[in-house]
Design a protein around this motif. Structure first.
Motif, PDB file in Angstrom:
ATOM      1  N   ASP A   1      41.389  31.574  24.004  1.00 21.38           N
ATOM      2  CA  ASP A   1      42.557  32.446  24.050  1.00 21.38           C
ATOM      3  C   ASP A   1      42.135  33.796  24.623  1.00 21.38           C
ATOM      4  OD1 ASP A   1      44.202  30.581  22.228  1.00 21.38           O
ATOM      5  OD2 ASP A   1      42.504  31.111  20.959  1.00 21.38           O
ATOM      6  N   PHE A   2      42.848  34.261  25.646  1.00 23.42           N
ATOM      7  CA  PHE A   2      42.503  35.538  26.238  1.00 23.42           C
ATOM      8  C   PHE A   2      43.648  36.039  27.110  1.00 23.42           C
ATOM      9  CE2 PHE A   2      40.995  32.184  29.050  1.00 23.42           C
ATOM     10  CZ  PHE A   2      41.370  32.609  30.324  1.00 23.42           C
ATOM     11  N   VAL A   3      43.489  37.248  27.623  1.00 29.84           N
ATOM     12  CA  VAL A   3      44.427  37.816  28.585  1.00 29.84           C
ATOM     13  C   VAL A   3      43.743  37.787  29.945  1.00 29.84           C
ATOM     14  CG1 VAL A   3      45.730  39.866  29.268  1.00 29.84           C
ATOM     15  CG2 VAL A   3      45.492  39.295  26.845  1.00 29.84           C
ATOM     16  N   ASN A   4      44.368  37.156  30.929  1.00 31.24           N
ATOM     17  CA  ASN A   4      43.716  37.007  32.226  1.00 31.24           C
ATOM     18  C   ASN A   4      43.862  38.263  33.090  1.00 31.24           C
ATOM     19  OD1 ASN A   4      46.307  36.912  33.421  1.00 31.24           O
ATOM     20  ND2 ASN A   4      46.361  34.668  33.391  1.00 31.24           N
ATOM     21  N   ASP A   5      43.344  38.191  34.314  1.00 30.88           N
ATOM     22  CA  ASP A   5      43.335  39.353  35.205  1.00 30.88           C
ATOM     23  C   ASP A   5      44.736  39.830  35.582  1.00 30.88           C
ATOM     24  OD1 ASP A   5      40.607  39.243  35.170  1.00 30.88           O
ATOM     25  OD2 ASP A   5      40.422  38.110  37.040  1.00 30.88           O
ATOM     26  N   LYS A   6      45.721  38.966  35.428  1.00 30.86           N
ATOM     27  CA  LYS A   6      47.104  39.328  35.739  1.00 30.86           C
ATOM     28  C   LYS A   6      47.836  39.907  34.535  1.00 30.86           C
ATOM     29  CE  LYS A   6      47.529  35.700  39.255  1.00 30.86           C
ATOM     30  NZ  LYS A   6      48.279  34.470  39.654  1.00 30.86           N
ATOM     31  N   GLY A   7      47.102  40.013  33.418  1.00 27.76           N
ATOM     32  CA  GLY A   7      47.720  40.536  32.199  1.00 27.76           C
ATOM     33  C   GLY A   7      48.530  39.501  31.449  1.00 27.76           C
ATOM     34  N   GLU A   8      48.295  38.220  31.745  1.00 34.16           N
ATOM     35  CA  GLU A   8      49.062  37.133  31.132  1.00 34.16           C
ATOM     36  C   GLU A   8      48.276  36.477  29.999  1.00 34.16           C
ATOM     37  OE1 GLU A   8      51.130  35.678  35.337  1.00 34.16           O
ATOM     38  OE2 GLU A   8      49.261  34.758  34.629  1.00 34.16           O
TER      39      GLU A   8
ATOM     40  N   ASP B   1      46.555  33.610  28.289  1.00 35.78           N
ATOM     41  CA  ASP B   1      45.925  32.456  28.922  1.00 35.78           C
ATOM     42  C   ASP B   1      44.891  31.867  27.969  1.00 35.78           C
ATOM     43  OD1 ASP B   1      45.255  30.578  30.842  1.00 35.78           O
ATOM     44  OD2 ASP B   1      44.771  32.043  32.403  1.00 35.78           O
ATOM     45  N   GLY B   2      44.246  30.801  28.401  1.00 30.03           N
ATOM     46  CA  GLY B   2      43.251  30.126  27.593  1.00 30.03           C
ATOM     47  C   GLY B   2      43.689  28.716  27.246  1.00 30.03           C
TER      48      GLY B   2
ATOM     49  N   SER C   1      40.275  38.023  23.759  1.00 28.14           N
ATOM     50  CA  SER C   1      39.070  37.879  24.582  1.00 28.14           C
ATOM     51  C   SER C   1      38.153  36.746  24.130  1.00 28.14           C
ATOM     52  CB  SER C   1      38.289  39.196  24.600  1.00 28.14           C
ATOM     53  OG  SER C   1      37.968  39.618  23.281  1.00 28.14           O
ATOM     54  N   TYR C   2      38.727  35.711  23.501  1.00 27.48           N
ATOM     55  CA  TYR C   2      37.904  34.579  23.062  1.00 27.48           C
ATOM     56  C   TYR C   2      37.972  33.474  24.118  1.00 27.48           C
ATOM     57  CZ  TYR C   2      35.736  31.194  19.900  1.00 27.48           C
ATOM     58  OH  TYR C   2      34.895  30.268  19.336  1.00 27.48           O
ATOM     59  N   LYS C   3      37.364  33.753  25.258  1.00 28.49           N
ATOM     60  CA  LYS C   3      37.373  32.778  26.346  1.00 28.49           C
ATOM     61  C   LYS C   3      36.506  31.585  25.981  1.00 28.49           C
ATOM     62  CE  LYS C   3      38.085  35.957  30.220  1.00 28.49           C
ATOM     63  NZ  LYS C   3      37.578  36.410  31.528  1.00 28.49           N
ATOM     64  N   PRO C   4      36.913  30.388  26.397  1.00 31.57           N
ATOM     65  CA  PRO C   4      38.151  30.071  27.111  1.00 31.57           C
ATOM     66  C   PRO C   4      39.299  29.627  26.198  1.00 31.57           C
ATOM     67  CG  PRO C   4      36.737  28.162  27.159  1.00 31.57           C
ATOM     68  CD  PRO C   4      36.008  29.214  26.355  1.00 31.57           C
TER      69      PRO C   4
END
Length: 293
Positions: A59-66, A68-69, A54-57
């Motif tokens: 490294d994180f997990v996006n709304d699709k569960g992927e 991302d970042g 959850s360290y946007k932007p």
């Protein structure tokens, strides 16, 4: 020799020929196997990549569960250019990432990490950065005319909120003072404290400045849903410089080779504009422009 045994030998010989032919056919088919578009012809090593959730932007997990970042997308671009490697992405906690890297559970970790002497001892740190963390000064908006940069803050004898010596920001101020011996910033050591304490101390007038990460200020104060958005008109921010961030790599022979390959590919991604393009997409600006030699 009877006709029966002659026929039996012929049948056995024919069977051997058929089996041998089948083996040759399979090997020939495998050697000529052509990958589909975008696939890799050969994968020699699977590397486990851990990243914060959850360290946007960064490294994180996006709304699709992927996964991302910015840093994750840079690693995906690196993976595309390295046919001998395949990356598996593992969203996890900051603590598990570091423990997993030490134990070898993960090969690569990305978390917006700065290079520190302790990390260089424990892990492989590549020569080439993956991103940049912008750091600067949070201060009272009422003092905006006084502080247009960190140098002004030093010249005005601004009182800086103490920093823990274990915090990498402490070294940044030490380096600033070494480069500005006539106008150093008074640097006091302190234990860790919450960001809410720091903002409150500024507004109370106990201190004049807080050495802060730009992303933290943007998300906490400027963002409409930030926990301290009520301070948006009372606090201001001026960037000082960008601090390079690096992937952290578990120490072993295979990963030593990967680090060298990573360095080569990152230079290519910088040269072809990929890093700048991704930075503008995820940060809304080119964070690399804040880096100073």
């Amino acid at each position: 020799m009877t006709q029966f045994y002659k026929n039996k030998k012929v049948l056995i010989g024919a069977a051997v020929v058929v089996v041998a032919g089948a083996i040759v056919a399979v090997r020939t088919t495998q050697s000529k196997k052509i990958p589909t578009t975008g696939a890799k012809a050969k994968v020699e090593k699977v590397l486990q990549v851990a990243h914060t959730q959850s360290y946007k932007p960064y490294d994180f997990v996006n709304d699709k569960g992927e996964s991302d970042g910015f840093e994750v997308q840079v690693l995906k671009a690196v993976d595309e250019k390295l046919p001998d490697y395949k990356f598996n992405y593992n969203p996890t906690s900051d603590e598990d990432l570091l423990i997993g890297l030490e134990s070898g559970k993960y090969d690569i970790g990305t978390k917006g990490a700065w290079k520190t002497p302790e990390r260089e001892q424990k892990f492989i740190i590549p020569e080439e950065k993956i991103a940049a963390s912008v750091i600067g000064l949070t201060y009272r908006t009422a003092d905006k005319a006084k502080y247009s940069n960190l140098e002004d803050f030093a010249k005005q004898n601004g009182k800086l909120i103490p920093i823990s010596p274990q915090n990498a920001q402490y070294k940044v101020i030490e380096d600033f003072n070494a480069a500005n011996p006539k106008t150093p910033i008074k640097l006091d050591a302190a234990d860790q404290f919450t960001i809410s304490d720091a903002y409150a101390w500024l507004l109370e007038g106990r201190y004049d400045g807080f050495f802060d990460i730009k992303l933290s200020f943007d998300n906490s104060v400027l963002a409409a849903d930030g926990p301290y958005h009520d301070y948006a008109s009372k606090l201001s921010y001026v960037p000082y410089k960008g601090i390079p961030t690096y992937p952290i790599i578990h120490k072993n022979a295979t990963n030593e080779s990967f680090a060298k390959a990573y360095d080569k590919v990152i230079k290519e991604l910088e040269a072809d504009g990929t890093l700048t393009k991704l930075s503008k997409k995820y940060f809304g600006e080119d964070v690399f422009s804040y880096l100073k030699d």
